[in-house]
Write a protein that holds these residues in place. Structure first.
Motif, short mmCIF file in Angstrom:
data_model
loop_
_atom_site.label_atom_id
_atom_site.label_comp_id
_atom_site.label_asym_id
_atom_site.label_seq_id
_atom_site.Cartn_x
_atom_site.Cartn_y
_atom_site.Cartn_z
N HIS A 135 0.84 -1.21 0.00
CA HIS A 135 0.00 0.00 0.00
C HIS A 135 0.87 1.25 0.00
O HIS A 135 0.64 2.18 -0.79
N ALA A 136 1.87 1.30 0.88
CA ALA A 136 2.75 2.48 0.96
C ALA A 136 3.47 2.70 -0.36
O ALA A 136 3.61 3.84 -0.83
N ALA A 137 3.95 1.61 -0.97
CA ALA A 137 4.68 1.74 -2.23
C ALA A 137 3.76 2.23 -3.35
O ALA A 137 4.11 3.14 -4.12
N HIS A 138 2.58 1.61 -3.45
CA HIS A 138 1.65 2.02 -4.51
C HIS A 138 1.17 3.46 -4.30
O HIS A 138 0.94 4.20 -5.27
N GLU A 139 1.04 3.85 -3.06
CA GLU A 139 0.64 5.23 -2.74
C GLU A 139 1.66 6.23 -3.28
O GLU A 139 1.31 7.23 -3.88
N ARG A 140 2.96 5.94 -3.06
CA ARG A 140 3.99 6.85 -3.56
C ARG A 140 4.00 6.87 -5.08
O ARG A 140 4.09 7.94 -5.70
N VAL A 141 3.92 5.72 -5.71
CA VAL A 141 3.92 5.66 -7.18
C VAL A 141 2.74 6.45 -7.74
O VAL A 141 2.88 7.23 -8.68
N THR A 142 1.57 6.25 -7.16
CA THR A 142 0.37 6.95 -7.64
C THR A 142 0.49 8.45 -7.42
O THR A 142 0.13 9.26 -8.30
N ALA B 240 1.80 23.14 -1.78
CA ALA B 240 1.65 22.12 -0.73
C ALA B 240 0.18 21.75 -0.53
O ALA B 240 -0.15 20.58 -0.30
N ALA B 241 -0.70 22.74 -0.63
CA ALA B 241 -2.13 22.46 -0.48
C ALA B 241 -2.63 21.56 -1.61
O ALA B 241 -3.40 20.62 -1.39
N VAL B 242 -2.19 21.85 -2.84
CA VAL B 242 -2.57 21.00 -3.97
C VAL B 242 -1.99 19.60 -3.80
O VAL B 242 -2.68 18.59 -4.01
N ASN B 243 -0.71 19.53 -3.41
CA ASN B 243 -0.08 18.23 -3.23
C ASN B 243 -0.74 17.42 -2.12
O ASN B 243 -0.81 16.19 -2.20
N GLU B 244 -1.20 18.10 -1.08
CA GLU B 244 -1.89 17.39 -0.01
C GLU B 244 -3.17 16.73 -0.53
O GLU B 244 -3.49 15.60 -0.17
N TRP B 245 -3.88 17.44 -1.40
CA TRP B 245 -5.09 16.86 -1.98
C TRP B 245 -4.73 15.67 -2.86
O TRP B 245 -5.36 14.61 -2.79
N LEU B 246 -3.68 15.82 -3.68
CA LEU B 246 -3.25 14.72 -4.54
C LEU B 246 -2.78 13.54 -3.70
O LEU B 246 -3.01 12.38 -4.05
N SER B 247 -2.11 13.83 -2.58
CA SER B 247 -1.64 12.76 -1.70
C SER B 247 -2.82 11.99 -1.11
O SER B 247 -2.79 10.76 -1.05
N THR B 248 -3.84 12.71 -0.69
CA THR B 248 -5.03 12.06 -0.15
C THR B 248 -5.70 11.20 -1.21
O THR B 248 -6.13 10.06 -0.96
N ALA C 171 -4.25 9.86 -3.81
CA ALA C 171 -3.39 8.70 -4.05
C ALA C 171 -3.56 7.65 -2.97
O ALA C 171 -3.60 6.45 -3.24
N CYS C 172 -3.69 8.11 -1.73
CA CYS C 172 -3.85 7.17 -0.60
C CYS C 172 -5.14 6.38 -0.75
O CYS C 172 -5.17 5.17 -0.56
N HIS C 173 -6.21 7.07 -1.13
CA HIS C 173 -7.52 6.42 -1.22
C HIS C 173 -7.63 5.51 -2.44
O HIS C 173 -8.52 4.66 -2.49
N HIS C 174 -6.75 5.71 -3.42
CA HIS C 174 -6.84 4.93 -4.65
C HIS C 174 -5.65 3.99 -4.81
O HIS C 174 -5.34 3.57 -5.93
#
Length: 597
Positions: free
Chosen positions: A433-440, A532-540, A542-545
């Protein structure tokens, strides 16, 4: 009271209030003088945390008998002569205040032999002034003795801490100075015992050894090399890989032209470079050395010379941030995999890993199972089934050439959460999960940057009240912010209006974001809040997907994830700073099973 000229002794004591905060300040000033004098070996002797004695000895060029009294006069220096020299300071000391200021609040003596003289001379200082030089025996160099610090200013002495605390401050400062000059040997002695010493480094291997002696072997083992040059500045040094992070910002060392500084632009630039790879509230560790034209740096901006000002802080910020970010992306993800995969980096020991693996069987998965299937939790298979499937996989799989894939190839899944793989060096365990999250996440960032920012006008413009200086800063940056999707208009001396925002931010607190942007711009001249605000949304997103625990992957899918990790920047950590994998070398496995014994 009438206006009158203060006596020299009182003037020196007032100056000492700026120069000498505690015994460590004395050590700093004296060692910097030794470095400016070309010393190659510096020894510091301390008694009772510096309250009783501070002695600094060096093998530098020395001072002649004729210049010894002048060295104790205020604003007397050999390091600058004209205004042009002040505009391009290349030495550590230049004001000529340190020695007379220290001498005014302690029992002070100075002994020196110039490199072209056969005799050394010593002078001492009392309330009546400096004594005449007296011939003594000494090798080339200088020794300064500072005894009974603050003996004549008891109000300042009572604010000092216990000797052990004061010595810790001395120890830290001397380590900072030793970090600044790898070509100089240092020795610290406290109450008659050697606390530590480091010899001069000759070459990269010696520098890395000394780095470990000064900052610890953990920092050394996690240190990634920084070495870059632009049209003007150049930067070298080390940043610790993100898995070596700190609870406090106590291992952040920045040097500008050899001078240790705590400069906001550099601190902000390095923090920005680590933004995607650290846990929240964790701090990076680094030792960075910025070299640039002294004429483009104002070193005369702080009484203790701990701050500088850059003529073009924006370009310095961009250069440092991009350089460190590139090291973290390339040096960590690719070089670490390729060169250091044989070492388990900040992960469980071999025995702990075996105990972890003993809790469940590793299950090879038949090729062809889709990513959207097998969502149920599987029961561990028997060892016989595992062996049969492993043999089948080994027979059918096209093995890569040795070293072609640093993360190796998948053997199976562990508890539905981890991918177990092997490479040329041993065992690899990946948190899928952690690896796929970073890749996504990295893919989404690239797509967002390539596709451009989608801006959404606000139905109702939002007014934000801020300080006039902050409004000025936002107004100056309005074009840059517009490129990032944020449309602002100044509506008064202390207010701005938000007219549009990046569509990704949706119902975010735009007013709070603008206030933070303004504060960053005023403080550091730079801001990464919007990105950072945009990246935080993208990070969330990525985490959910990203793939979840207990999701069965085929061998092909597992290998595809390993290949994607090898091609993805910052793949060693997920978006939240958690590690994505660890390695267990084959020789560690051999030791655990006592093979060859």
């Amino acid at each position: 009271m009438p206006i009158r000229q203060l006596p020299d002794h009182l003037v020196n004591q007032i100056a000492a209030g700026e120069v000498v905060e505690r015994p460590a300040s004395v050590v700093k000033e004296l060692v910097e003088n030794a470095l400016d004098a070309g010393a190659k070996t510096i020894e510091v002797r301390i008694e009772e945390g510096g309250l009783r004695l501070i002695q600094v000895s060096d093998d530098g060029r020395g001072i002649s008998a004729e210049e010894l009294p002048l060295a104790l006069a205020r604003h007397a220096t050999s390091k600058i002569e004209t205004l042009d020299d002040l505009d391009a300071i290349a030495s550590l000391g230049f004001r000529g205040e340190a020695l007379p200021s220290i001498a005014s609040i302690a029992r002070f003596s100075l002994t020196s032999r110039r490199f072209d003289n056969q005799t050394a001379y010593t002078v001492s200082v009392s309330r009546d002034g400096a004594s005449e030089p007296i011939a003594v025996a000494r090798a080339i160099g200088t020794t300064v003795d500072v005894a009974d610090l603050f003996f004549n200013t008891p109000a300042r002495r009572k604010f000092l801490k216990a000797p052990a605390t004061e010595f810790r401050h001395i120890d830290r400062w001397l380590r900072v100075l030793a970090l600044s000059r790898f070509d100089v040997g240092f020795r610290l002695q406290h109450n008659g015992r050697v606390s530590w010493q480091v010899s001069a480094a000759a070459g990269e291997a010696d520098e890395r050894r000394r780095l470990g002696e000064l900052l610890g072997s953990d920092f050394r083992d996690h240190a990634l090399v920084v070495d870059a040059e632009a049209a003007g500045p150049a930067i070298k040094g080390w940043v610790a890989a993100p898995e070596f992070s700190r609870a406090n910002a106590d291992m952040q060392y920045t040097f500008v032209n050899g001078r240790y500084v705590r400069e906001k632009t550099l601190l902000h630039a390095t923090r920005h470079a680590f933004r995607d790879v650290l846990f929240h509230r964790r701090h990076p560790a680094y030792a960075l050395y910025l070299a640039m034209d002294p004429a483009r740096v104002d070193a005369n901006a702080h009484p203790q010379k701990l701050e500088v000002r850059f003529r073009d802080g924006r370009s310095v910020h961009q250069f440092v941030s991009h350089t460190v970010e590139a090291v973290l992306a390339d040096g960590q993800s690719r070089s670490t995999h390729a060169r250091e995969l044989s070492a388990a980096i900040a992960r469980p020991s071999g025995r702990e890993t075996l105990q972890l693996l003993a809790g469940a069987a590793v299950e090879p998965i038949a090729a062809g199972a889709g990513l959207a299937t097998h969502l149920e939790v599987r029961e561990p298979r028997s060892l016989a089934d595992t062996a049969t499937n492993s043999a089948a996989l080994a027979a059918n799989e096209q093995r890569p050439t040795p070293g072609e894939f640093p993360l190796g190839f998948a053997l199976g899944q562990l508890h539905g959460a981890y991918i177990v793989a092997e490479n040329d060096h041993g065992l690899i365990v990946v948190d899928m999960h952690a690896a796929h999250e970073r890749v996504t996440y990295e893919r989404l960032k690239n797509e967002y940057a390539t596709g451009g920012v989608v801006t959404q006008p606000l139905l109702v413009a939002e007014s934000v009240a801020i300080a006039p200086a902050e409004a000025d800063a936002l107004e100056a940056a309005v074009d840059t912010l517009k490129q990032l999707g944020l449309g602002l208009r100044r509506t008064g001396p202390d207010s701005v209006r938000i007219e549009s925002a990046p569509a990704l931010l949706g119902s975010a607190d735009l007013g709070g974001l603008v206030r933070d942007l303004a504060a960053d711009l005023v403080e550091a001249g730079q801001t990464d809040r919007l990105a950072a605000a945009v990246n935080e949304w993208l990070s969330t997103f990525a985490c959910h997907h990203s793939v979840r625990a207990n999701r069965r992957l085929s061998v092909d899918e597992m290998n595809a994830l390993l290949r994607a990790m090898e091609q993805t920047e910052r793949a060693d950590q997920c978006n939240h700073g958690r590690p994505t994998w660890f390695a267990m070398p084959l020789d560690a496995l051999d030791r655990e099973f006592r093979r060859g014994r």
